[in-house]
Scaffold this active site. Structure first.
Site, PDB file in Angstrom:
ATOM      1  N   ILE A   1     -12.632   0.417  -5.216  1.00  0.00           N
ATOM      2  CA  ILE A   1     -11.002   0.509  -5.632  1.00  0.00           C
ATOM      3  C   ILE A   1     -10.394   0.624  -4.068  1.00  0.00           C
ATOM      4  O   ILE A   1     -10.798   1.764  -3.490  1.00  0.00           O
ATOM      5  CB  ILE A   1     -10.934   1.539  -6.259  1.00  0.00           C
ATOM      6  CG1 ILE A   1     -11.510   1.661  -7.970  1.00  0.00           C
ATOM      7  CG2 ILE A   1      -9.287   2.033  -6.549  1.00  0.00           C
ATOM      8  CD1 ILE A   1     -11.410   2.726  -8.762  1.00  0.00           C
ATOM      9  N   PRO A   2      -9.822  -0.333  -3.529  1.00  0.00           N
ATOM     10  CA  PRO A   2      -9.406  -0.455  -2.266  1.00  0.00           C
ATOM     11  C   PRO A   2      -8.224   0.350  -1.765  1.00  0.00           C
ATOM     12  O   PRO A   2      -7.232  -0.350  -1.299  1.00  0.00           O
ATOM     13  CB  PRO A   2      -9.391  -1.997  -1.915  1.00  0.00           C
ATOM     14  CG  PRO A   2      -8.717  -2.603  -3.186  1.00  0.00           C
ATOM     15  CD  PRO A   2      -9.306  -1.702  -4.227  1.00  0.00           C
ATOM     16  N   CYS A   3      -8.613   1.684  -1.631  1.00  0.00           N
ATOM     17  CA  CYS A   3      -7.391   2.386  -1.313  1.00  0.00           C
ATOM     18  C   CYS A   3      -7.232   2.330   0.496  1.00  0.00           C
ATOM     19  O   CYS A   3      -6.103   2.745   0.750  1.00  0.00           O
ATOM     20  CB  CYS A   3      -7.692   3.966  -1.285  1.00  0.00           C
ATOM     21  SG  CYS A   3      -9.292   4.406  -0.850  1.00  0.00           S
ATOM     22  N   HIS A   4      -8.057   1.788   1.090  1.00  0.00           N
ATOM     23  CA  HIS A   4      -7.875   1.426   2.633  1.00  0.00           C
ATOM     24  C   HIS A   4      -6.877   0.298   2.658  1.00  0.00           C
ATOM     25  O   HIS A   4      -6.393   0.217   3.618  1.00  0.00           O
ATOM     26  CB  HIS A   4      -9.092   1.020   3.247  1.00  0.00           C
ATOM     27  CG  HIS A   4      -9.850  -0.298   2.770  1.00  0.00           C
ATOM     28  ND1 HIS A   4     -10.533  -0.231   1.401  1.00  0.00           N
ATOM     29  CD2 HIS A   4      -9.708  -1.508   2.986  1.00  0.00           C
ATOM     30  CE1 HIS A   4     -10.905  -1.659   1.071  1.00  0.00           C
ATOM     31  NE2 HIS A   4     -10.599  -2.032   2.006  1.00  0.00           N
ATOM     32  N   ARG A   5      -6.420  -0.285   1.490  1.00  0.00           N
ATOM     33  CA  ARG A   5      -5.434  -1.490   1.486  1.00  0.00           C
ATOM     34  C   ARG A   5      -3.995  -0.736   1.592  1.00  0.00           C
ATOM     35  O   ARG A   5      -2.917  -1.519   1.558  1.00  0.00           O
ATOM     36  CB  ARG A   5      -5.657  -2.588   0.724  1.00  0.00           C
ATOM     37  CG  ARG A   5      -6.837  -3.159   0.957  1.00  0.00           C
ATOM     38  CD  ARG A   5      -6.926  -4.353  -0.166  1.00  0.00           C
ATOM     39  NE  ARG A   5      -8.336  -4.908   0.072  1.00  0.00           N
ATOM     40  CZ  ARG A   5      -9.166  -5.426  -0.984  1.00  0.00           C
ATOM     41  NH1 ARG A   5      -8.609  -5.364  -2.122  1.00  0.00           N
ATOM     42  NH2 ARG A   5     -10.434  -5.703  -0.692  1.00  0.00           N
TER      43      ARG A   5
END
Length: 160
Positions: A127-131
């Site tokens: 779940i790409p919270c880094h984006r």
């Protein structure tokens, strides 16, 4: 990505450029991913086939540049609002970013609430919270705005 999850609860781990990535599953879905500096304690023989497969895909993506491992069997525990934010994160394509404000407008919320949900994401990388970035810079990662965690966020964004 709170640090109070018992490390022995992970079923598989792999070494990546980010450090060790540990995976936990339950009932056929990924429930937890954690980036660690040391290899976690893992269960003995047998392990978990799904956790091992997820580790293989993460390792290939992070080490070899394979495509981002979009998985459908994700079961993060969280509030209804956190689930909404995490679903919105999954819609951000690899290599793209959104600001906390953009997501907040999309979800009829506030940037701070979106940031809080990102900070509590139990399945980072998948779940790409880094984006998600700040309007005026990188924002934070895993509740941090400097140091190792921000280095990881910047690495992930450059990698994609």
């Amino acid at each position: 990505m709170a640090d109070n999850f018992p490390l022995a609860e992970y079923q598989a781990a792999c070494l990546t450029p980010l450090g060790w990535v540990a995976v936990s599953t339950s009932d056929g879905a990924v429930t937890r991913v954690k980036i660690l500096e040391e290899c976690p304690e893992l269960p003995g023989e047998g392990g978990d086939a799904l956790a091992a497969r997820v580790c293989e895909r993460l390792e290939a993506w992070l080490n070899d540049g394979d495509d981002w491992p979009r998985l459908t069997a994700l079961a993060p525990g969280g509030t209804v609002f956190q689930q909404r934010v995490w679903k919105a994160l999954l819609a951000i394509p690899p290599g793209e970013t959104r600001t906390y404000g953009e997501l907040a407008r999309e979800l009829d919320s506030s940037p701070r609430a979106v940031g809080g949900a990102c900070r509590r994401n139990p399945i980072p990388l998948l779940i790409p919270c880094h984006r998600v970035v700040a309007a005026n810079g990188d924002g934070g990662f895993a509740g941090h705005t400097r140091g190792r965690w921000m280095d990881i966020k910047r690495w992930l964004l450059a990698h994609e």
